[in-house]
Design an enzyme around this catalytic site. Structure first.
Site, mmCIF file in Angstrom:
data_model
loop_
_atom_site.group_PDB
_atom_site.id
_atom_site.type_symbol
_atom_site.label_atom_id
_atom_site.label_comp_id
_atom_site.label_asym_id
_atom_site.label_seq_id
_atom_site.Cartn_x
_atom_site.Cartn_y
_atom_site.Cartn_z
ATOM 1 N N ASP A 82 -1.169 -7.969 -4.529
ATOM 2 C CA ASP A 82 -1.879 -6.997 -5.366
ATOM 3 C C ASP A 82 -2.171 -7.653 -6.712
ATOM 4 O O ASP A 82 -1.452 -7.440 -7.684
ATOM 5 C CB ASP A 82 -1.022 -5.748 -5.606
ATOM 6 C CG ASP A 82 -0.719 -4.975 -4.343
ATOM 7 O OD1 ASP A 82 -1.596 -4.249 -3.876
ATOM 8 O OD2 ASP A 82 0.416 -5.092 -3.835
ATOM 9 N N ARG A 90 0.614 -9.825 -10.180
ATOM 10 C CA ARG A 90 1.830 -10.415 -9.614
ATOM 11 C C ARG A 90 2.149 -11.774 -10.228
ATOM 12 O O ARG A 90 3.303 -12.192 -10.220
ATOM 13 C CB ARG A 90 1.700 -10.540 -8.095
ATOM 14 C CG ARG A 90 1.447 -9.217 -7.370
ATOM 15 C CD ARG A 90 2.332 -8.087 -7.844
ATOM 16 N NE ARG A 90 2.170 -6.874 -7.043
ATOM 17 C CZ ARG A 90 2.482 -5.666 -7.458
ATOM 18 N NH1 ARG A 90 2.953 -5.484 -8.683
ATOM 19 N NH2 ARG A 90 2.322 -4.616 -6.668
ATOM 20 N N ARG A 150 -5.603 1.273 -13.856
ATOM 21 C CA ARG A 150 -5.919 0.463 -12.673
ATOM 22 C C ARG A 150 -7.335 0.762 -12.176
ATOM 23 O O ARG A 150 -7.905 -0.030 -11.420
ATOM 24 C CB ARG A 150 -4.903 0.739 -11.567
ATOM 25 C CG ARG A 150 -3.474 0.384 -11.939
ATOM 26 C CD ARG A 150 -2.484 0.923 -10.916
ATOM 27 N NE ARG A 150 -2.664 0.310 -9.611
ATOM 28 C CZ ARG A 150 -2.104 0.778 -8.491
ATOM 29 N NH1 ARG A 150 -1.357 1.879 -8.525
ATOM 30 N NH2 ARG A 150 -2.302 0.165 -7.346
ATOM 31 N N LYS A 180 -9.354 0.215 -2.554
ATOM 32 C CA LYS A 180 -8.281 1.191 -2.343
ATOM 33 C C LYS A 180 -8.380 2.307 -3.383
ATOM 34 O O LYS A 180 -9.043 2.125 -4.414
ATOM 35 C CB LYS A 180 -6.913 0.503 -2.407
ATOM 36 C CG LYS A 180 -6.581 -0.205 -3.732
ATOM 37 C CD LYS A 180 -5.309 -1.019 -3.593
ATOM 38 C CE LYS A 180 -4.894 -1.662 -4.891
ATOM 39 N NZ LYS A 180 -3.730 -2.553 -4.752
ATOM 40 N N HIS A 181 -7.808 3.478 -3.122
ATOM 41 C CA HIS A 181 -6.956 3.928 -2.025
ATOM 42 C C HIS A 181 -7.700 5.061 -1.320
ATOM 43 O O HIS A 181 -7.795 6.159 -1.868
ATOM 44 C CB HIS A 181 -5.622 4.439 -2.541
ATOM 45 C CG HIS A 181 -4.876 3.458 -3.418
ATOM 46 N ND1 HIS A 181 -5.167 3.265 -4.748
ATOM 47 C CD2 HIS A 181 -3.853 2.611 -3.124
ATOM 48 C CE1 HIS A 181 -4.344 2.357 -5.258
ATOM 49 N NE2 HIS A 181 -3.540 1.938 -4.297
ATOM 50 N N HIS A 193 4.221 7.015 -4.230
ATOM 51 C CA HIS A 193 5.460 6.260 -4.067
ATOM 52 C C HIS A 193 6.660 7.201 -3.991
ATOM 53 O O HIS A 193 7.688 6.860 -3.407
ATOM 54 C CB HIS A 193 5.664 5.297 -5.243
ATOM 55 C CG HIS A 193 4.718 4.142 -5.251
ATOM 56 N ND1 HIS A 193 3.469 4.221 -5.819
ATOM 57 C CD2 HIS A 193 4.830 2.885 -4.747
ATOM 58 C CE1 HIS A 193 2.855 3.052 -5.684
ATOM 59 N NE2 HIS A 193 3.655 2.233 -5.035
ATOM 60 N N ASP A 267 -1.499 1.568 2.911
ATOM 61 C CA ASP A 267 -0.664 1.343 1.738
ATOM 62 C C ASP A 267 0.767 1.131 2.240
ATOM 63 O O ASP A 267 1.042 1.236 3.443
ATOM 64 C CB ASP A 267 -0.762 2.541 0.793
ATOM 65 C CG ASP A 267 -0.468 2.170 -0.663
ATOM 66 O OD1 ASP A 267 0.085 1.082 -0.904
ATOM 67 O OD2 ASP A 267 -0.784 2.975 -1.557
#
Length: 528
Positions: A82, A90, A150, A180-181, A193, A267
């Site tokens: 990601d 990352r 984001r 996404k998403h 999450h 996901d």
């Protein structure tokens, strides 16, 4: 490299090609080796926990490809990450791009394409061939705890245009892009999450807002679409069914109505919206039934193994027809061949050839995106010949999706590099503020102040007490709604090295900010 035909593969190998597995640490673990060899898992995902340096990642990618191809049929791995930019980056070595909302504030599709190309080239150089971005969610809910910066913004057309351009740039470098998403996580006030959000808009609204960017990216040829663990009862008729495991969503809507023929990626299947509702192994079975091609199981070895076995059992019991597996594997192999997966050797030399481009593009994004939302008293530029007091509050992850790297010292270091003599005051409450004279220069860096009354009180107190004051909104532009009358406010959308470096130049008057807020801030009137 010519990949084998699906008909040549046994069931275990075919099912393994559907799984994307994560692991702990910067080296292959024994559990990962077992997943790649005994369980035939055909793809991996990197998180920050796996990444130390470009050289280490390049070596890790080479080693994992060797393990996978020597274990059975010579099918290279999708190596995914990601690398969105901003708060979801990352890598941590100074080349990560600013956030997508910063790109949205700049409103330049050519620049978005350049970002995609730069990120794609850098990732490819270290062996990452599949980037799980761009985010195509339309962030029109200021209380959204997981998307926010984001997203490119709140305008569906802007989100679609910038997302399609970024994907095009990335794919031009041989790296798969993944929007996404789907069908949209932008208008939620819960984080999947942790729980199952519900988007209950009617179909007309979904077509106009949530689905529009995905339609644009699909028409432009994006390689992959990631699902969301959000309920869409208008489509499914069930407000407790995550979209990821709904055939009405993944096959009926995405495949048949929108005409998408690329890879459908789930996901993370260990997220609570799946794990707490049905369990990850059963969720993987249902996702395959719904029409998904790649299943992300990112964290727990026992759950990863159980999930692979659950899909195999579902085929052997007749619950899933093997032709559904074949269809998904054919698509996986097609895209591995199309993008030349495994055909280039990652190396530090290749990374060094791309890193300067990444840094320069990052600075271009920051310069176009950073927004002086208001400067009533012409406070900017600050005087570099006088001390600059920086007040900073602690930060933290707003969601498990994010990386946790923010510290006020990052801002202080950038302002020092911009030519200021900075005195940093780290506080946690407004009452802990130092006493400043009215003619001193003070900047307060807010971090998610929208949910922190202490930061709001501090901004209001300093704005009243100090003539040369600015609120530097380091992450979330929705902070501005909490102090709508502030005299000077700058929104940066993230705290990447490129963004903070350019911020220092703007505050010193060596560069002019040109970004415009890509989201509406309730009660705040931008004056730029």
């Amino acid at each position: 490299m010519s990949l084998p035909d699906v008909a040549e593969l046994d069931l275990a190998t075919k099912v393994g090609q559907l799984f994307v597995v994560g692991f702990e640490g910067p080296e292959p673990t024994e559990d990962l080796r077992e997943l790649l060899t005994d369980y035939r898992c055909g793809n991996v995902i990197y998180f920050s926990r796996n990444i130390d340096s470009p050289e280490q990642v390049a070596e890790l990618s080479r080693e994992l490809q060797t393990i996978a191809t020597e274990a059975g049929p010579e099918i290279p791995l999708f190596v995914t990450a990601d690398q969105e930019g901003g708060v979801v980056s990352r890598t941590d070595w100074g080349t990560e791009p600013p956030s997508q909302m910063s790109i949205g504030a700049g409103r330049d599709a050519d620049l978005a394409r350049s970002v995609g190309g730069a990120v794609g080239a850098e990732l490819a150089s270290i062996g990452v061939n599949f980037d799980l971005t761009p985010v195509l969610d339309v962030n029109n809910n200021p209380d959204n705890p997981v998307i926010g910066v984001r997203s490119f913004g709140e305008e569906p057309e802007l989100v679609g245009d910038l997302g399609a351009a970024m994907a095009d740039g990335m794919q031009s470098e041989g790296v798969l892009a993944c929007g996404k998403h789907f069908p949209g996580h932008g208008d939620t006030s819960a984080d999947s999450h942790h729980s199952l959000p519900v988007v209950d808009h009617d179909r007309e609204r979904l077509d106009a807002v949530e689905l529009a960017p995905f339609r644009r990216a699909i028409d432009a040829g994006i390689d992959a679409i990631m699902t969301t663990h959000v309920s869409f009862p208008t489509i499914t008729g069930d407000d407790e069914l995550p979209a990821t495991v709904s055939r009405d969503v993944q096959t009926g809507l995405l495949r048949e109505q929108l005409g998408f023929d690329g890879l459908v990626v789930t996901d993370g299947m260990e997220m609570n919206a799946i794990a707490d509702e049905m369990g990850t192994p059963e969720g993987c079975v249902q996702a395959v039934e719904a029409g998904c091609d790649l299943l992300l199981v990112c964290h727990t070895p026992a759950v990863q193994k159980d999930s692979v076995e659950a899909v195999i059992d579902a085929v052997e019991s007749g619950r899933i027809d093997e032709s559904r597996i074949d269809d998904a594997v054919e698509r996986v192999l097609e895209y591995k061949e199309r993008r030349g997966v495994g055909q280039q050797t990652p190396s530090l030399d290749r990374w060094e050839a791309t890193s300067d481009r990444s840094r320069e593009v990052g600075r271009e994004v920051a310069a176009a995106g950073i927004t002086v939302a208001r400067d009533r008293n012409e406070t900017i530029p600050f005087d570099t010949g006088r001390p600059l007091h920086l007040v900073g509050f602690p930060g933290g992850r707003a969601s498990p999706a994010e990386d946790d790297r923010y510290e006020p010292t990052l801002v202080a270091d950038a302002l020092e590099a911009g030519g200021f003599d900075v005195e940093l005051h780290e506080v946690e409450t407004a009452d802990a503020l130092p006493s400043f004279e009215g003619d001193e220069q003070v900047v307060l860096a807010t971090y998610n102040a929208a949910g922190d009354d202490e930061q709001v009180r501090a901004v209001e107190r300093l704005d009243e007490a100090v003539d040369a004051f600015a609120a530097l909104v380091v992450r979330n532009p929705y902070d501005l709604a909490r102090f709508p009358d502030v005299s000077t406010a700058v929104s940066t959308y993230d705290y990447t090295p490129a963004t903070l470096s350019v911020t220092g130049e703007i505050l010193a008057g060596r560069r002019r900010a040109s970004g415009r807020l890509p989201v509406t801030i309730a009660g705040f009137e931008a004056e730029n």
